[in-house]
Scaffold this active site. Structure first.
Site, mmCIF file in Angstrom:
data_model
loop_
_atom_site.group_PDB
_atom_site.id
_atom_site.type_symbol
_atom_site.label_atom_id
_atom_site.label_comp_id
_atom_site.label_asym_id
_atom_site.label_seq_id
_atom_site.Cartn_x
_atom_site.Cartn_y
_atom_site.Cartn_z
ATOM 1 N N GLY A 43 0.849 -1.185 0.000
ATOM 2 C CA GLY A 43 0.000 0.000 0.000
ATOM 3 C C GLY A 43 0.884 1.233 0.000
ATOM 4 N N GLU A 66 0.738 -1.437 -4.817
ATOM 5 C CA GLU A 66 -0.336 -0.457 -4.671
ATOM 6 C C GLU A 66 -1.513 -0.932 -5.515
ATOM 7 O OE1 GLU A 66 -1.214 2.362 -2.850
ATOM 8 O OE2 GLU A 66 -2.973 2.121 -4.105
ATOM 9 N N ASN A 148 -2.655 -6.491 -5.246
ATOM 10 C CA ASN A 148 -3.343 -6.559 -3.967
ATOM 11 C C ASN A 148 -2.405 -7.222 -2.964
ATOM 12 O OD1 ASN A 148 -4.882 -7.104 -1.731
ATOM 13 N ND2 ASN A 148 -6.680 -7.724 -2.908
ATOM 14 N N LEU A 168 2.494 1.219 6.045
ATOM 15 C CA LEU A 168 2.549 2.588 6.554
ATOM 16 C C LEU A 168 1.233 3.314 6.309
ATOM 17 C CD1 LEU A 168 6.161 3.448 5.327
ATOM 18 C CD2 LEU A 168 5.420 2.077 7.279
ATOM 19 N N ASP A 171 -5.153 1.874 5.295
ATOM 20 C CA ASP A 171 -6.558 2.276 5.443
ATOM 21 C C ASP A 171 -7.119 1.652 6.724
ATOM 22 O OD1 ASP A 171 -6.492 3.697 3.034
ATOM 23 O OD2 ASP A 171 -6.898 1.886 1.875
HETATM 24 N N1 SAM Z 1 1.687 4.105 2.629
HETATM 25 C C1 SAM Z 1 1.309 5.310 1.939
HETATM 26 C C2 SAM Z 1 1.633 6.522 2.745
HETATM 27 O O1 SAM Z 1 1.968 6.371 3.920
HETATM 28 O O2 SAM Z 1 1.555 7.633 2.205
HETATM 29 C C3 SAM Z 1 -0.179 5.287 1.532
HETATM 30 C C4 SAM Z 1 -1.171 5.308 2.645
HETATM 31 S S1 SAM Z 1 -2.857 5.277 2.049
HETATM 32 C C5 SAM Z 1 -3.802 5.792 3.421
HETATM 33 C C6 SAM Z 1 -3.187 3.533 1.916
HETATM 34 C C7 SAM Z 1 -2.823 3.000 0.559
HETATM 35 O O3 SAM Z 1 -2.963 1.575 0.525
HETATM 36 C C8 SAM Z 1 -3.690 3.525 -0.556
HETATM 37 O O4 SAM Z 1 -2.880 4.051 -1.573
HETATM 38 C C9 SAM Z 1 -4.476 2.308 -1.023
HETATM 39 O O5 SAM Z 1 -4.797 2.368 -2.393
HETATM 40 C C10 SAM Z 1 -3.515 1.193 -0.713
HETATM 41 N N2 SAM Z 1 -4.121 -0.137 -0.520
HETATM 42 C C11 SAM Z 1 -5.230 -0.427 0.178
HETATM 43 N N3 SAM Z 1 -5.443 -1.757 0.176
HETATM 44 C C12 SAM Z 1 -4.449 -2.317 -0.549
HETATM 45 C C13 SAM Z 1 -4.132 -3.653 -0.930
HETATM 46 N N4 SAM Z 1 -4.895 -4.668 -0.561
HETATM 47 N N5 SAM Z 1 -3.031 -3.866 -1.685
HETATM 48 C C14 SAM Z 1 -2.255 -2.826 -2.073
HETATM 49 N N6 SAM Z 1 -2.505 -1.552 -1.746
HETATM 50 C C15 SAM Z 1 -3.598 -1.292 -1.002
#
Ligand code: SAM
Length: 275
Positions: A43, A66, A148, A168, A171
């Site tokens: 993510g 991502e 994912n 980090l 969600d």
């Molecule tokens: N880690 C980054 C930061 O600290 O700036 C992004 C934080 S953001 C709140 C959470 C990210 O996780 C989003 O970009 C979302 O699209 C991604 N995400 C959510 N579920 C995911 C999954 N199952 N696999 C990969 N990415 C995912």
């Protein structure tokens, strides 16, 4: 949804050359003998952590996973721009003559791709990354993949391949019926333990207290993870800790809003002896 995501049936089928052409042949995927992906940022969002770590660990391959298409594309374009700038020697000269904000080569996400609040966030993030990442480095060792991270890690990585896993500001999924959507859960921890080598480290950080308690509890209770103490032992002088706190776009946003950040790190312990 997931069926539009391409993922290999097993790690050996993955062609890493398309992501890391300096480390693997782009056509055949054959390794150039310079290692495998060792850091994974699950993510990764707009990629701030990876861009900060890439020059600090130039021999280590690091990958962001991502799920959002336009965000993945943004990180990809950013890496391409940084590699090009590095080849042209522009990163080295950057600190002496700062590049004006509006003239950086950083690709901005196209306005029509994102809407409303997300567009604001994207624009804000684009500005942040454009000013923050002028550190000399080749950026050949950093890559991003749309995937994912909760489902397919063992399709990409062999047992014990990773030395660091980052979660980090994930969600939060507040409602209890959505807890299974959280990126840390007892079932998923078994998968993360599988791809992480003994001695490898999981880093978590969030500004959401409830999510922190949840992640920290599950990691703390898992037999294959051991809690580490900040500023002690292997975390003492660990360059990743500072990056985990401050390098990501979400982390910067929390700072701007003067929010709290809760951090933990856990070490993957050896598999229990089989008898
Ligand atoms: N880690 C980054 C930061 O600290 O700036 C992004 C934080 S953001 C709140 C959470 C990210 O996780 C989003 O970009 C979302 O699209 C991604 N995400 C959510 N579920 C995911 C999954 N199952 N696999 C990969 N990415 C995912």
């Amino acid at each position: 949804s997931d069926h539009s995501l391409a993922y290999p049936a097993q790690p050996g089928e993955m062609n890493w050359g398309t992501i890391f052409p300096r480390f693997f042949d782009a056509k055949t995927g054959a390794s150039r003998g310079k290692g495998v992906v060792e850091f994974a940022d699950v993510g990764c969002g707009f990629g701030g952590l990876l861009m900060q770590l890439a020059p600090l660990f130039p021999e280590t391959l690091m990958l962001g996973l991502e799920i959002r298409v336009h965000v993945t594309q943004y990180v990809h374009d950013k890496i391409v721009a940084l590699r090009l700038a590095a080849q042209q020697g522009r990163l080295e000269s950057a600190p002496a003559e700062p590049v004006p904000e509006d003239q950086t080569s950083t690709p901005q996400p196209a306005a029509e791709e994102v809407e409303g609040e997300e567009a604001d966030e994207a624009a804000q993030n684009a500005q942040l990354v454009s000013s923050a990442h002028l550190t000399p480095g080749s950026y050949d060792n950093v890559g991003v993949l749309r995937a994912n991270g909760m489902k397919f890690l063992p399709n990409f990585f062999t047992k014990g391949q990773l030395s660091k896993l980052f979660f980090l500001f994930p969600d939060p999924h507040f409602k209890s019926r959505k807890h299974k959507a959280r990126i840390i859960s007892p079932t998923l921890l078994a998968e993360y333990a599988y791809v992480l080598r003994p001695g490898g480290i999981v880093y978590i950080i969030t500004d959401v207290r409830e999510l922190y308690d949840w992640m920290d509890k599950h990691l703390g209770e898992h037999p294959l993870f051991r809690r580490l103490v900040k500023d002690e032992g292997v975390l003492k002088g660990d360059l990743c800790v500072e990056a985990v706190y401050g390098a990501t776009e979400e982390g910067k946003k929390v700072e701007r809003n003067r929010g709290d950040k809760w951090f933990s790190a856990f070490e993957r312990v050896d598999d229990p002896a089989e008898d």
